[in-house]
Each structure stands twice: as C-alpha cells, then as structure tokens.
Design a protein around this motif. Sequence first.
Motif, PDB file in Angstrom:
ATOM      1  N   GLU A 443      -2.026  -0.863 -12.949  1.00 58.59           N
ATOM      2  CA  GLU A 443      -1.871   0.276 -13.847  1.00 58.59           C
ATOM      3  C   GLU A 443      -3.224   0.737 -14.387  1.00 58.59           C
ATOM      4  O   GLU A 443      -3.482   1.940 -14.505  1.00 58.59           O
ATOM      5  N   GLN A 668       1.181   8.701 -12.834  1.00 59.85           N
ATOM      6  CA  GLN A 668       1.426   7.595 -11.916  1.00 59.85           C
ATOM      7  C   GLN A 668       0.791   6.311 -12.451  1.00 59.85           C
ATOM      8  O   GLN A 668      -0.319   6.333 -12.993  1.00 59.85           O
ATOM      9  N   ASN A 670       1.798   2.898 -10.748  1.00 60.53           N
ATOM     10  CA  ASN A 670       1.866   1.832  -9.748  1.00 60.53           C
ATOM     11  C   ASN A 670       2.481   2.420  -8.487  1.00 60.53           C
ATOM     12  O   ASN A 670       2.725   3.627  -8.406  1.00 60.53           O
ATOM     13  N   PHE A 671       2.753   1.579  -7.515  1.00 57.24           N
ATOM     14  CA  PHE A 671       3.236   2.083  -6.237  1.00 57.24           C
ATOM     15  C   PHE A 671       4.683   2.563  -6.288  1.00 57.24           C
ATOM     16  O   PHE A 671       5.185   3.100  -5.297  1.00 57.24           O
ATOM     17  N   ASP A 672       5.353   2.373  -7.418  1.00 55.22           N
ATOM     18  CA  ASP A 672       6.688   2.958  -7.544  1.00 55.22           C
ATOM     19  C   ASP A 672       6.603   4.453  -7.800  1.00 55.22           C
ATOM     20  O   ASP A 672       7.512   5.210  -7.442  1.00 55.22           O
ATOM     21  N   THR A 673       5.498   4.884  -8.413  1.00 53.72           N
ATOM     22  CA  THR A 673       5.320   6.318  -8.683  1.00 53.72           C
ATOM     23  C   THR A 673       4.201   6.935  -7.849  1.00 53.72           C
ATOM     24  O   THR A 673       4.116   8.163  -7.750  1.00 53.72           O
ATOM     25  N   ARG A 675       3.517   6.687  -4.273  1.00 54.19           N
ATOM     26  CA  ARG A 675       4.046   6.130  -3.028  1.00 54.19           C
ATOM     27  C   ARG A 675       2.983   6.119  -1.940  1.00 54.19           C
ATOM     28  O   ARG A 675       2.203   7.062  -1.803  1.00 54.19           O
ATOM     29  N   ARG A 678       4.749   3.072   4.210  1.00 53.66           N
ATOM     30  CA  ARG A 678       5.338   1.742   4.358  1.00 53.66           C
ATOM     31  C   ARG A 678       5.248   1.282   5.806  1.00 53.66           C
ATOM     32  O   ARG A 678       5.032   2.083   6.716  1.00 53.66           O
TER      33      ARG A 678
END
Length: 733
Positions: A443, A668, A670-673, A675, A678
């Motif tokens: 973060e 944003q 982290n990788f949840d927000t 993206r 993958r």
Amino acid sequence: MNARFNPPTTAPAPGLSRRQVIVTATAAGGALLVGCSPTDLMAVGAQTEVGAFGPFIKIAPDGAVTLVSKHIEFGQGNHAGLAAIVAEELDADWDRVGYEHAPANAKLYANGTMGAQLTGGSTAINNSWDQLRKAGAAARAMFVEAAANRWSVGVGEITVANGVVSHPASGRSATFAELLEDAARVTPPAEPQLKDPAAFTLIGTDRVRRKDSLAKSTGQTVFTLDVQAPNLLVAMVAHPPRFGAKAASFDAAQALKVPGVVGVHEIPSGVAVVAQSTWAAKQGRDALTVQWDEAKAETRGSAEILARFQGLADGSATLADGETWQSFESKGDAAAQTGGAVFEQAYDFPYLAHAAMEPMNCVAEVKGNKVKLTFASQGPTLDQLNVARLVANLPGAVEIETLPAGGSFGRRANFQSDYVVECVHIAKKVGEGRPVKLVWTREDDMAAGYYRPLVHHRVKVRLGADGFPTAWTHRIVTQSIMKGAPFGGGGVDETAVEGAKGSPYLKAIAHVDAQLLTPDAGVPVLWWRSVGATHTAYVMEHTIDQLARKAGQDPVDYRRALYRKAGAQRHLAVLDLAAEKAGWGSPAPEGWTRGVAVHESFGSVVAQVAEVKLENGEPRVGRVVTAIDCGTAIAPDQIAAQMEGGTCYGLSAALYGAITLTEGRVDQTNFDTYRVLRHNEAPRVETHIVPQPAGTHPTGVGEPGTPVIGPAVANALLALNGEAITAQPFMKA
C-alpha cells in the motif's frame, strides 16, 4: 527507464566540455567544486580496491572468475550477458564464472551513456560491450604472457580455452589457478587484441544462461528484506494521503504503547515509527494519530488533470505562466496543406504504478556524517548525491552495498532518491550508528507516486489520393520526467516524445508539425519500463492501422510502403520476419484475429503479431510472434525471456493498468484495485532474432518488448470490429 544526465545550460569555461563544467554547492560547508566531471566528483571519498585484473574482473586462487558488475540485477538477467562478454574474451570456463555487484564508485563504474553509475534505458549490455571485451581480453593477455615466460616460448604459440592455458607444440598446459600469481604480476595491455567475433564460442549460444536461478529458487539470495544486523531496528512511515502535504502535528501516545516500538519521529516525508520488528512497526504506525498540513497539496483528481491536458491540446484551455509549446519535429508546412481526406484522433493514457513485486526498502547506518546503505540501488550516483547532502559529506564517502532486487521497472532510481533519503532521515533520528531497515508495504508503494505520467495526444493527418499521409500534426501534453534533473536540463523532454520523434512514419511524410507541452501537476512522475514509448508507440502504431484501414490496404503492406520511403530497413526486416513466422496473409485460427505493430526503442526494433479473440466481451491474447533486431544476440535465451516478460508487462498495462486520484487521493492500494495480468491470461510468446553480422554492437532488450503489444492487440481488435481504442486501459474498472 531512460535516464539522461544532460549538460548544464550555462556556457562552459575555456578548454572544458559542457559536461565537465559542474559547479555545485555541497552540504559540507557550501564548498564550490568547479571543473570536475560528475564521475570525478562522485568518486571523491570513495575507497575501492582494484585487483590485478582491473575493476571488472576478480580471479580466485582456485581459478574461478567473478564479473564485478556495475549494473544491478533486479530480475532482468543482465548479469548473464555481461559475464559472457568477459568469459568469451578471457576464454574462461563458463561453468566457473560468477558475478557480484560493484561498489558505488562512478569514476570506475559509470554507465558510459549516462555519465553516472546507474542501470536503466536498456543500456547494461550496450554500454558495457566494448569495456568488458577489453577487460576480458586484457586478462587473457596477462595469462598468455605469464605462460610464455614460464615456458620460454612466444606468446603467439599459446592458446587458451575453458580456463586452461596451453602450449600445443610441447603439450604443456596450466590452469588459471596455476598461473594466477605470475599473471597478476604482468602489466595489462592498454589496448588488448580482441577476438574475431567469428571465433566466438560462447556469445550467441544457449549456454549463456542466468547464474542466479538456483540461489533464488532455494531462497539463498539475500534481498533487502532479508538483511539482519546486530541492534537492527525496523521502521515504517505514515505518509500524507495527498502529494505535497506534510505533517502538522501528531500524537504518538498509543503507538508508543505497542510492544516493541522504541520511537516515533517526524521526518520530512511523514512520521516514522521505529520498532524491534516489522509487525511492531506496522502496529505502531496504525496507532498513530496524525494531522496533515495540506496547504500545498495536490487536491485535483486525475480526471481533472486529464481534462486540463485535453483542453490545452485542443486550445480550449488557457496556458498558465511558464507553459510553452515546444517543437520536437518540424518540416515543411503542415498547417498550409489543403485538399485530401483528414484523419483526426485523440488518445489518453493514465498514470501507471511500477508495481514491482518487492516494494521499496532500504537499510541505513549513520554514524555522524558517515553512511552505509545496504539495499538494491539502481542509481548509486543519485543515491550518493542525495544522501551526501543530507549528512554533510562528499558523495563518494557514502558507502553502498548493492543487493539484488525483486523488480524495479525504473522505480528504484529517481532524482530525489525518495525512499533512500527517507531511510537515512530515520537512521539519523535514531542515532548511535544503529542500522535501520525501512520497510514499505504494498500500500505504501502503490500510493507513493513516481508513476508513469498521465498523457494526452492529439493527431491530425492529411491524406493524399493514394491513402498515404502528406501532413502530420501532433500534440503531446504530459508532465515532464526530466524536470529537476541534477546535472542540467531544459529544452524538450526527450522522455516524453521518444518514439514519436524520429519515427520512420514521420520521415516518410513531407509536412510535420509535432509539439510538446509539459504542464506541472502535483503528482510525482518517473520513467516506467520503456518510458515515452509506452504511449508514443501506441499512438503511432494504432494511428497507422486506422490509416491503412481508411485506405483499404493491408496494414503490413501499408507499413512496408512507408518504411521503404523512409529508408527504414531495420523496421522492414523485423516486420517481414514477424509476418512470416506468424503466417500473416493466411487465415488466423478459427475465432481469432491478428494485429501487428512495430516500434524502435533503446536502439532495438521490435515487431509483434498478436492473435486475439473476444471472450465474454473481453480481449484474450493467445499467441504473440515477436521479431527483434538487437544487434549481437549475446544471450538468446535471455532475450526471449525479456520479450516474454516485456510483453506481459505491456499487456497488463494496456488491458488493466491505471492509477487514479480522487480529490488528490490515490484510489488504488494493492493488486485488488490495481489489477495486473494473471498467469492464465499470459500469452504464448515466440521470439525470433534478426541475424546480424558477427560483432555488431548490441542494443537494448530489457524494455523494447513492452510498448509493442498494446497497439498490436488494439489493431487486432480494430480488424475484428472496426473500432479504434483511444484510451488505456482497454478494460475499465
């Protein structure tokens, strides 16, 4: 990244080049150092031991060879190619060649393209090629002379192979280990005889592989987070939620109650909590209460910043004081042209985070004005300069032990050395020479700025009766990365226009008017893997496909015609190779369509053909055929790896990447927000290297694979549905 240390804009003293004129007031009493080159200045106070074989080669008593690499290893694998250059000229046993990072000493280890010790701009192999060939050849000559003296034969009768020196006529031989003492006493030749590249036995083969895979796979590699030392403390920092803000006041009472917390300190970048463990430091930081002074903070959202950039480009917004359009490509008279069809398009690109898997971190020990830094230093010269100012010492006296890093993409080198200086500030507050490890969470890293800039392009193209451009008008609006460069600046920020400036398409057009505007914004920006090419490649290549479609021509044939007109033979060669290997002209697999893009960056030219289909309305990239002209291919396997990694990194940004701000706060965390691509979305990448004459100077590989995939995919989607994609990311959150 693409760092350039520009000469100062003041007139040089007689007899000195512009680069040699450095007048700097150091923190140590404001002393003036005049007429020093940057590398001389940075080396003052440095203590670097150089062995018998020079600054780049160490040979152990058992004959093992170590490359002392001036370039950091942060996953790109440059050490393999660099070590291979030495091993080839030295005729060492490749299985017994290793590497280590060089100490911070710009006089010995400067990047020749930058005038500073710094890894970036895909220059590691490029700027080391001649230097390391000579180093390896000189060491070989020393062993040859030592053997000739021992056996009383001519040096021309001696051969070397795999670390063994031989005299074939008599059958005598000796290993490097056996000749080491004698060879170390030989004076190295100033201009050693280099190998005929046609005789290379290692360079260009698949034997050149990474040397660090086992250590990384088994957890033996030491990263900054792994560093331990007696009395080590761990620090975390509460940073302001808006760029440009600072702490007004804070309450540390609850933080100091957390077990393991030993101190709380205000520093310029925020409020630091120092503890005996990472967890205690995090808990302590969470318990802080901080009031922020936001009088000078950036409070606009990214949408507002973009809207102003768009208005500046179309003329609906007013230029502020100091904002001036700068021409970066001009010929003929584009504005005076009339007749023919006119094509106009605008493109928008968001801020992008580097999102390296290892967030920023550093270990600092401060004793008075002496500093030792242990961390992954991408730009030791920058870090020495910034830390020296802070502790009132000479830059060369700042000791840096460079460790490997878990990625960077440019983030670990910036003109402010932001996280490094932050760590030193904390270590100074702690005092007593105690080592302090600064730890950033994901973060912290995501919200800290130094992003790829937000960019707006406007393009207007006038077309002839044959469908080809006759006039090209181009406007780019973005923040300047190079503003505030320590060794000068001014003029057009080349990092903002590279890829558009000098494009073969513009060379093929008679009338060009291309200009740049660099308004300020309160968001810190920085180079990001492939820098200006991240947006210019997209604009140029997606525009060309739209023009080809408008002309009713095949996009490959359309490009070929422009390349021939521009004399762009390298572009033509990679395009032809990629098209051939991809089967361009034959039907794509059922359900798939193809798109093509070509771009030159960092001295290399890359073409890609991407096979794309839509699944549930979202683009899916299956196969990517890549062709690259990068001069001599020292490590073909590593080149393929960089094309694969660069493609995935570029595709991730094109599909998903965006940092946005709301009222000045980064959305944003982290990788949840934020993206990223993958594993199941990664395409199959094939790499084909354009053959070159033996000994051709190598060019960049780390970044050129990144900017091409975005437009290749966009062009495939254009072929599929006839719709241009004028903003990234393709997939909106």
